[in-house]
Motif scaffolding. Structure first.
Motif, PDB file in Angstrom:
ATOM      1  N   ARG B 348       0.823  -1.223   0.000  1.00 30.02           N
ATOM      2  CA  ARG B 348       0.000   0.000   0.000  1.00 30.02           C
ATOM      3  C   ARG B 348       0.854   1.268   0.000  1.00 30.02           C
ATOM      4  NH1 ARG B 348      -2.719  -3.171   3.799  1.00 30.02           N
ATOM      5  NH2 ARG B 348      -1.692  -2.060   5.503  1.00 30.02           N
ATOM      6  N   ALA B 349       2.183   1.096   0.087  1.00 25.01           N
ATOM      7  CA  ALA B 349       3.083   2.258   0.215  1.00 25.01           C
ATOM      8  C   ALA B 349       3.013   3.160  -1.012  1.00 25.01           C
ATOM      9  CB  ALA B 349       4.523   1.786   0.405  1.00 25.01           C
ATOM     10  N   ASN B 350       3.155   4.391  -0.775  1.00 21.28           N
ATOM     11  CA  ASN B 350       3.133   5.370  -1.875  1.00 21.28           C
ATOM     12  C   ASN B 350       4.342   6.283  -1.780  1.00 21.28           C
ATOM     13  OD1 ASN B 350       1.972   6.173  -4.186  1.00 21.28           O
ATOM     14  ND2 ASN B 350       0.349   7.385  -3.218  1.00 21.28           N
ATOM     15  N   PRO B 351       5.220   6.391  -2.734  1.00 24.23           N
ATOM     16  CA  PRO B 351       5.193   5.702  -4.017  1.00 24.23           C
ATOM     17  C   PRO B 351       5.569   4.227  -3.870  1.00 24.23           C
ATOM     18  CG  PRO B 351       7.213   6.954  -3.793  1.00 24.23           C
ATOM     19  CD  PRO B 351       6.376   7.286  -2.606  1.00 24.23           C
ATOM     20  N   PRO B 352       5.086   3.402  -4.791  1.00 22.75           N
ATOM     21  CA  PRO B 352       5.369   1.963  -4.701  1.00 22.75           C
ATOM     22  C   PRO B 352       6.869   1.701  -4.795  1.00 22.75           C
ATOM     23  CG  PRO B 352       3.755   2.430  -6.401  1.00 22.75           C
ATOM     24  CD  PRO B 352       4.313   3.735  -5.994  1.00 22.75           C
ATOM     25  N   ILE B 353       7.291   0.612  -4.170  1.00 21.62           N
ATOM     26  CA  ILE B 353       8.718   0.265  -4.264  1.00 21.62           C
ATOM     27  C   ILE B 353       8.864  -1.105  -4.919  1.00 21.62           C
ATOM     28  CG2 ILE B 353       9.460   1.669  -2.319  1.00 21.62           C
ATOM     29  CD1 ILE B 353       9.496  -0.886  -0.645  1.00 21.62           C
ATOM     30  N   SER B 354      10.014  -1.379  -5.439  1.00 21.80           N
ATOM     31  CA  SER B 354      10.248  -2.633  -6.170  1.00 21.80           C
ATOM     32  C   SER B 354      10.447  -3.797  -5.199  1.00 21.80           C
ATOM     33  CB  SER B 354      11.479  -2.482  -7.051  1.00 21.80           C
ATOM     34  OG  SER B 354      12.602  -2.338  -6.225  1.00 21.80           O
ATOM     35  N   VAL B 355      10.432  -5.004  -5.747  1.00 22.79           N
ATOM     36  CA  VAL B 355      10.629  -6.191  -4.912  1.00 22.79           C
ATOM     37  C   VAL B 355      12.061  -6.206  -4.368  1.00 22.79           C
ATOM     38  CG1 VAL B 355      10.583  -8.721  -4.902  1.00 22.79           C
ATOM     39  CG2 VAL B 355       8.917  -7.477  -6.244  1.00 22.79           C
ATOM     40  N   ALA B 356      12.994  -5.755  -5.179  1.00 21.89           N
ATOM     41  CA  ALA B 356      14.395  -5.739  -4.726  1.00 21.89           C
ATOM     42  C   ALA B 356      14.558  -4.827  -3.518  1.00 21.89           C
ATOM     43  CB  ALA B 356      15.299  -5.281  -5.863  1.00 21.89           C
ATOM     44  N   GLU B 357      13.929  -3.656  -3.595  1.00 17.45           N
ATOM     45  CA  GLU B 357      14.013  -2.702  -2.477  1.00 17.45           C
ATOM     46  C   GLU B 357      13.300  -3.280  -1.251  1.00 17.45           C
ATOM     47  OE1 GLU B 357      15.706  -0.116  -2.046  1.00 17.45           O
ATOM     48  OE2 GLU B 357      14.748   0.747  -0.274  1.00 17.45           O
ATOM     49  N   THR B 358      12.157  -3.949  -1.493  1.00 16.43           N
ATOM     50  CA  THR B 358      11.412  -4.580  -0.394  1.00 16.43           C
ATOM     51  C   THR B 358      12.288  -5.618   0.302  1.00 16.43           C
ATOM     52  OG1 THR B 358       9.445  -4.345  -1.745  1.00 16.43           O
ATOM     53  CG2 THR B 358       9.261  -5.785   0.160  1.00 16.43           C
ATOM     54  N   ALA B 359      12.951  -6.433  -0.506  1.00 13.05           N
ATOM     55  CA  ALA B 359      13.813  -7.471   0.063  1.00 13.05           C
ATOM     56  C   ALA B 359      14.935  -6.841   0.872  1.00 13.05           C
ATOM     57  CB  ALA B 359      14.389  -8.321  -1.060  1.00 13.05           C
ATOM     58  N   ARG B 360      15.475  -5.765   0.357  1.00 11.05           N
ATOM     59  CA  ARG B 360      16.569  -5.102   1.071  1.00 11.05           C
ATOM     60  C   ARG B 360      16.093  -4.571   2.415  1.00 11.05           C
ATOM     61  NH1 ARG B 360      18.883  -0.685   2.226  1.00 11.05           N
ATOM     62  NH2 ARG B 360      17.162   0.583   1.509  1.00 11.05           N
ATOM     63  N   GLY B 363      15.557  -7.358   4.882  1.00 11.85           N
ATOM     64  CA  GLY B 363      16.763  -8.133   5.186  1.00 11.85           C
ATOM     65  C   GLY B 363      16.738  -9.529   4.599  1.00 11.85           C
ATOM     66  N   THR B 364      16.099  -9.702   3.463  1.00 13.55           N
ATOM     67  CA  THR B 364      16.067 -11.021   2.813  1.00 13.55           C
ATOM     68  C   THR B 364      16.370 -10.833   1.330  1.00 13.55           C
ATOM     69  OG1 THR B 364      14.715 -12.962   2.435  1.00 13.55           O
ATOM     70  CG2 THR B 364      13.550 -10.877   2.487  1.00 13.55           C
ATOM     71  N   SER B 365      16.200 -11.939   0.567  1.00 12.42           N
ATOM     72  CA  SER B 365      16.502 -11.828  -0.862  1.00 12.42           C
ATOM     73  C   SER B 365      15.206 -11.842  -1.671  1.00 12.42           C
ATOM     74  CB  SER B 365      17.390 -12.989  -1.296  1.00 12.42           C
ATOM     75  OG  SER B 365      16.672 -14.196  -1.159  1.00 12.42           O
ATOM     76  N   THR B 366      15.274 -11.367  -2.891  1.00 12.34           N
ATOM     77  CA  THR B 366      14.084 -11.343  -3.754  1.00 12.34           C
ATOM     78  C   THR B 366      13.629 -12.775  -4.043  1.00 12.34           C
ATOM     79  OG1 THR B 366      15.619 -11.172  -5.584  1.00 12.34           O
ATOM     80  CG2 THR B 366      14.535  -9.171  -4.939  1.00 12.34           C
ATOM     81  N   LYS B 367      14.611 -13.645  -4.173  1.00 13.41           N
ATOM     82  CA  LYS B 367      14.304 -15.050  -4.468  1.00 13.41           C
ATOM     83  C   LYS B 367      13.453 -15.643  -3.347  1.00 13.41           C
ATOM     84  CE  LYS B 367      16.851 -19.160  -5.783  1.00 13.41           C
ATOM     85  NZ  LYS B 367      18.156 -19.790  -5.756  1.00 13.41           N
ATOM     86  N   GLU B 368      13.869 -15.330  -2.109  1.00 10.85           N
ATOM     87  CA  GLU B 368      13.137 -15.829  -0.940  1.00 10.85           C
ATOM     88  C   GLU B 368      11.714 -15.276  -0.937  1.00 10.85           C
ATOM     89  OE1 GLU B 368      13.986 -18.047   2.171  1.00 10.85           O
ATOM     90  OE2 GLU B 368      14.917 -18.472   0.250  1.00 10.85           O
ATOM     91  N   LEU B 369      11.589 -14.003  -1.247  1.00  9.85           N
ATOM     92  CA  LEU B 369      10.265 -13.363  -1.233  1.00  9.85           C
ATOM     93  C   LEU B 369       9.342 -14.014  -2.260  1.00  9.85           C
ATOM     94  CD1 LEU B 369      10.729  -9.507  -0.813  1.00  9.85           C
ATOM     95  CD2 LEU B 369       9.773 -11.125   0.800  1.00  9.85           C
ATOM     96  N   TYR B 370       9.878 -14.215  -3.462  1.00  8.17           N
ATOM     97  CA  TYR B 370       9.055 -14.840  -4.507  1.00  8.17           C
ATOM     98  C   TYR B 370       8.696 -16.275  -4.125  1.00  8.17           C
ATOM     99  CZ  TYR B 370       9.376 -11.120  -8.005  1.00  8.17           C
ATOM    100  OH  TYR B 370       9.225  -9.943  -8.684  1.00  8.17           O
ATOM    101  N   ARG B 371       9.589 -16.905  -3.388  1.00  9.08           N
ATOM    102  CA  ARG B 371       9.344 -18.306  -3.044  1.00  9.08           C
ATOM    103  C   ARG B 371       8.313 -18.414  -1.912  1.00  9.08           C
ATOM    104  NH1 ARG B 371      11.648 -22.344  -0.281  1.00  9.08           N
ATOM    105  NH2 ARG B 371      13.079 -20.982   0.817  1.00  9.08           N
ATOM    106  N   LEU B 372       8.460 -17.550  -0.916  1.00 12.33           N
ATOM    107  CA  LEU B 372       7.609 -17.672   0.271  1.00 12.33           C
ATOM    108  C   LEU B 372       6.277 -16.911   0.136  1.00 12.33           C
ATOM    109  CD1 LEU B 372      10.354 -17.248   2.997  1.00 12.33           C
ATOM    110  CD2 LEU B 372       9.205 -19.341   2.351  1.00 12.33           C
ATOM    111  N   TYR B 373       6.344 -15.741  -0.507  1.00  6.55           N
ATOM    112  CA  TYR B 373       5.137 -14.896  -0.601  1.00  6.55           C
ATOM    113  C   TYR B 373       4.902 -14.542  -2.058  1.00  6.55           C
ATOM    114  CZ  TYR B 373       6.263 -14.511   4.297  1.00  6.55           C
ATOM    115  OH  TYR B 373       6.567 -14.797   5.591  1.00  6.55           O
ATOM    116  N   LYS B 374       4.576 -15.591  -2.820  1.00  3.67           N
ATOM    117  CA  LYS B 374       4.518 -15.441  -4.269  1.00  3.67           C
ATOM    118  C   LYS B 374       3.536 -14.344  -4.694  1.00  3.67           C
ATOM    119  CE  LYS B 374       4.113 -18.400  -8.302  1.00  3.67           C
ATOM    120  NZ  LYS B 374       3.748 -19.736  -8.755  1.00  3.67           N
ATOM    121  N   GLU B 375       2.305 -14.436  -4.153  1.00  4.43           N
ATOM    122  CA  GLU B 375       1.255 -13.511  -4.612  1.00  4.43           C
ATOM    123  C   GLU B 375       1.595 -12.067  -4.250  1.00  4.43           C
ATOM    124  OE1 GLU B 375      -2.645 -14.595  -3.342  1.00  4.43           O
ATOM    125  OE2 GLU B 375      -2.432 -16.619  -4.119  1.00  4.43           O
ATOM    126  N   LEU B 376       2.008 -11.914  -2.977  1.00  2.00           N
ATOM    127  CA  LEU B 376       2.331 -10.545  -2.532  1.00  2.00           C
ATOM    128  C   LEU B 376       3.505  -9.965  -3.319  1.00  2.00           C
ATOM    129  CD1 LEU B 376       1.992 -10.761   1.350  1.00  2.00           C
ATOM    130  CD2 LEU B 376       0.772  -9.205  -0.172  1.00  2.00           C
TER     131      LEU B 376
END
Lengths: 362, 458
Positions: B348-360, B363-376
């Motif tokens: 819901r953040a404005n302005p939206p941020i990328s998955v890479a920035e979210t992972a950073r 404190g995790t990796s983008t790969k982990e995020l896509y694996r664990l929270y695919k839809e989000l």
């Protein structure tokens, strides 16, 4: 024997050795002979005092008549500072304790600060003078002003200030500083002096402006500037002062001892010295130029000195008249403003005079 | 002051070579800051300050002065010159850092500039992952520097494994927080350690460091690295430390603690036996965090080991006291707590941020995020992509509007708008944009000229 291309070193050569040189080399040898005569020592001491840190003086004006040897003293003073800082310079390869530049006369309508800053940059061995960029601070944001061709005057000024600070320059000598006074309009002179004062304040370097008596006009700009300026007078040897006459004779004898031509032992007769002092208006620089010209004539006429060679080498009466008049006017102008001539009595008299003038005006 | 002229001895004076100005350094002899302390200056910061002292931008200094000395045969552009000093390996332990430190040392006559890089660690620890890929800083250190009149960037901030400031116990910051709208044209960017090169504002006081406190481990690691930078290893005289010091230390540890059993030491260090063997025999070098971990585990310091301090049989370490790396499953569960909520907040953040920035940020990796929270993760990515597209379109339209306004001004003044003239007049739009959009620009010139002058442009 030295080759004509290399300048013979008078420090390492006696007159006898110089006699064996070619005509051209003998002229070079004599041209390079510089005497540390009494007036030079006197002025050097004053310069040393005025440019010492924390003396309250930020600009020292060295004035004197033309041909008195101002440029020579600039070189001497520069060498003196270098000698005093030699150990520090060996320890710190970035240190440049003194720089000497000539104020530019570019032929433009006003004094060219761009050329002046370029010259200061060259003297400071500052590279990339055409690529300097100004940093602009606006609304708390720092940015540089991009330029396509050359550096702006503001960027050059910043660069010179920064370099003076980093090179720890103590003294800036500006020769021919009267060029600052050329083609002045409105309050230009005040602006020029403000810029010089700012440069001195920002970098902590003392400025020595060298020039003719016209420089005295800088003191009339404002009381603030006057307070920070000191005048050092490089006086000629006056013909009506016994000490000056004797000193001038000694100068002539010393020059004669290095005069690289046979038969020049007769040169310093007392009568000739007196006449020569008047013909040279008491200026050692003019005396040396005269002797160099006489030497050139003597070498062309048979390589043996005759006193008759001296006369054609003298300045013309019109030249003497003009230089003498200017020297007299200048001496009258600087009377009472030279550093070291202050006294309690004179100060009290000035205050009273001002009070009377103020009452009269009221 | 002499009044009697007879007292003065008249002498001949001439140009004495001993009194002439000896050769001076080509660039000002700027002293590096923080030498001998954990807050040692980095070479990047030194280079920026040096360029500022000469009132030129770093890329000009690099191209005009440094790169010719590096022995490049072909003249390179300023942009290429920029790539050297802005790279992460500029402060590292490689050849680039060594060469630049040598050349800058020659130009400024300052000795030991290699100690502003990690070159002293060369041959002792591995280079991988040592340098931080991003620019980072401690706002409080910079604030102190600004107050003292000499803000500078520290070498500590350039080391990837250091994430906190040991002096102020705050996390290092890597973003100024300047909105994209406030970004300066690259040509106007000012490069100094305490200034954001994107927006030109001071980095002091922009980010509140109290928001994110570092862990004890982070501060401890920063202290250890700081002590290493302050040690004689980085002093001018000891710029080439013992190459096999760490291998010798490990061999002694195997002999004294493991009683000849390397497997025991491998377990204590939580590494494979083969990996330990490679380190012991000098086939591979441990990275800086690994080297610090090794020495810390056995009660020594990396500085001491590199200085050649002998291992003197410190207190025997029990394998149970060693902190092993957590298993993956445990890691996943531990991080999973509360991540859903944070991800939804980010969505819901404005302005939206990328998955890479979210992972950073998490404190995790983008790969982990896509694996664990695919839809989000996909939702976040899609939203960021749409926003980015919109931003790009808006920016393009705004720039074309500026082009139109300038073209109208020129037409009103009777000047035919052309691409070259536009380039000279517009500073806020990059030239690359004008080149890429030259067709659209040409249409604008024609329409403006036609509407104002009533006749076609050509």
């Amino acid at each position: 024997m030295t080759t004509p291309s290399s300048s013979p070193d008078p420090m390492r050569m006696t007159r006898e050795q110089a006699l064996s040189l070619t005509a051209e080399d003998r002229l070079i040898y004599f041209r390079d002979v510089r005497l540390k005569h009494p007036q030079i020592s006197n002025v050097l001491e004053k310069l040393d005092l005025m440019t010492a840190p924390d003396t309250g003086t930020s600009i020292a004006l060295l004035v004197g008549p033309t041909g008195v040897g101002k440029s020579t003293i600039v070189r001497n003073f520069e060498q003196q500072i270098l000698r005093n800082h030699m150990k520090q310079m060996q320890a710190d390869a970035g240190l440049i304790p003194v720089i000497s530049v000539e104020a530019p006369a570019t032929g433009e309508r006003a004094f060219s600060w761009r050329t002046f800053y370029h010259r200061l940059g060259e003297a400071l061995q500052e590279p990339m003078m055409t690529r300097k960029q100004e940093t602009v601070y606006r609304d708390g944001r720092a940015s540089i002003r991009p330029v396509m061709t050359g550096s702006t005057v503001a960027a050059l000024q910043l660069a010179v200030e920064s370099t003076l600070i980093h090179r720890q320059t103590k003294v800036i000598i500006v020769d021919e500083a009267v060029h600052l006074l050329r083609n002045l309009h409105g309050n230009t002179l005040e602006n020029h002096l403000d810029a010089l004062k700012y440069l001195s304040n920002k970098s902590g370097a003392k400025l020595v402006l060298v020039g003719s008596y016209d420089l005295h006009g800088l003191l009339d700009v404002s009381a603030q500037i006057t307070r920070r300026c000191s005048i050092i007078h490089f006086q000629r040897y006056l013909p009506d002062k016994e000490a000056d006459v004797l000193a001038f004779q000694k100068v002539l004898r010393k020059f004669a001892a290095h005069f690289p031509i046979e038969g020049a032992e007769d040169l310093p007769s007392v009568a000739q010295a007196k006449a020569l002092q008047e013909a040279c208006i008491g200026c050692v620089g003019i005396l040396k130029e005269t002797l160099v010209r006489a030497l050139a004539i003597a070498m062309r006429e048979g390589n043996r000195w005759r006193n008759g060679f001296l006369e054609p080498a003298l300045l013309t009466p019109a030249q003497v008249r003009a230089i003498h008049r200017e020297a007299l006017e200048g001496e009258a102008k600087v009377d009472g403003t030279i550093c070291g001539t202050g006294s309690f009595l004179a100060a009290s008299r000035q205050v009273k005079e001002n009070q009377i003038r103020a009452k009269g005006a009221a | 002051m002499n009044t009697s002229f007879d007292l003065v001895d008249q002498e001949v004076i001439a140009e004495d070579p001993q009194q002439r100005m000896p050769p001076r350094s080509a660039l000002v002899a700027l002293k590096p800051l923080g030498i001998g302390t954990p807050c040692r200056e980095s070479l990047t910061s030194y280079f920026q300050r040096l360029a500022d002292a000469h009132c030129v931008i770093p890329k000009v200094l690099a191209r005009e002065f440094v790169i010719p000395q590096l022995g490049f045969n072909n003249r390179i552009s300023e942009t290429q010159a920029d790539r050297f000093w802005r790279s992460s390996f500029f402060n590292g332990m490689g050849q680039v850092a060594q060469d630049w430190a040598r050349v800058l040392g020659d130009l400024t006559s300052i000795k030991g500039l290699a100690s502003l890089t990690l070159v002293p660690l060369r041959g002792s620890v591995g280079a991988q992952g040592t340098a931080s890929p991003k620019r980072r800083w401690c706002p409080l250190c910079l604030e102190e520097g600004v107050r003292a009149g000499t803000p500078y960037g520290q070498l500590l901030w350039e080391i990837g494994c250091v994430t906190a400031c040991p002096k102020h116990c705050v996390k290092l910051v890597d973003a100024c927080g300047c909105p994209s709208g406030e970004k300066l044209n690259y040509r106007k960017a000012k490069f100094l350690p305490h200034i954001c090169e994107s927006c030109g504002e001071s980095l002091v006081g922009r980010v509140d460091p109290e928001l994110e406190a570092p862990s004890q481990d982070e501060v401890g690691l920063a202290h250890l690295v700081g002590n290493l930078l302050a040690s004689p290893v980085f002093a001018g005289s000891l710029l080439e430390p013992k190459v096999n010091a760490l291998a010798e230390f490990l061999n002694e540890a195997v002999r004294d603690i493991g009683e000849g059993n390397a497997e025991c030491i491998a377990k204590i260090l939580n590494v494979s036996k083969g990996g330990l063997s490679d380190w012991r025999h000098g086939r591979h070098l441990p990275s800086l965090p690994q080297a610090i971990h090794i020495t810390r585990t056995f009660g020594a310091t990396l500085a001491g080991v590199l200085e050649g301090t002998k291992y003197e049989g410190v207190q025997r370490v029990s394998p149970k006291s060693i902190h092993f790396r957590p298993r993956r499953a445990y890691y996943r569960r531990a991080n999973a707590e509360g991540l859903d909520c944070r991800l939804e907040a980010i969505l819901r953040a404005n302005p939206p941020i990328s998955v890479a920035e979210t992972a950073r940020r998490l404190g995790t990796s983008t790969k982990e995020l896509y694996r664990l929270y695919k839809e989000l993760a996909y939702a976040i990515a899609a939203r960021a992509k749409v926003w980015k597209c919109e931003e790009s379109i808006n920016r393009r339209n705004a720039r074309l509007q500026i082009v139109r306004e300038i073209a109208e001004e020129m037409t009103a003044a009777g000047i035919i708008p052309t691409q070259k003239r536009l380039e000279d007049r517009i500073c806020e739009i990059p030239k690359t944009f004008l080149f890429q959009e030259r067709k659209a620009c040409q249409q604008i010139y024609e329409s403006v000229w036609g509407s104002v002058m009533g006749r076609p442009l050509h």
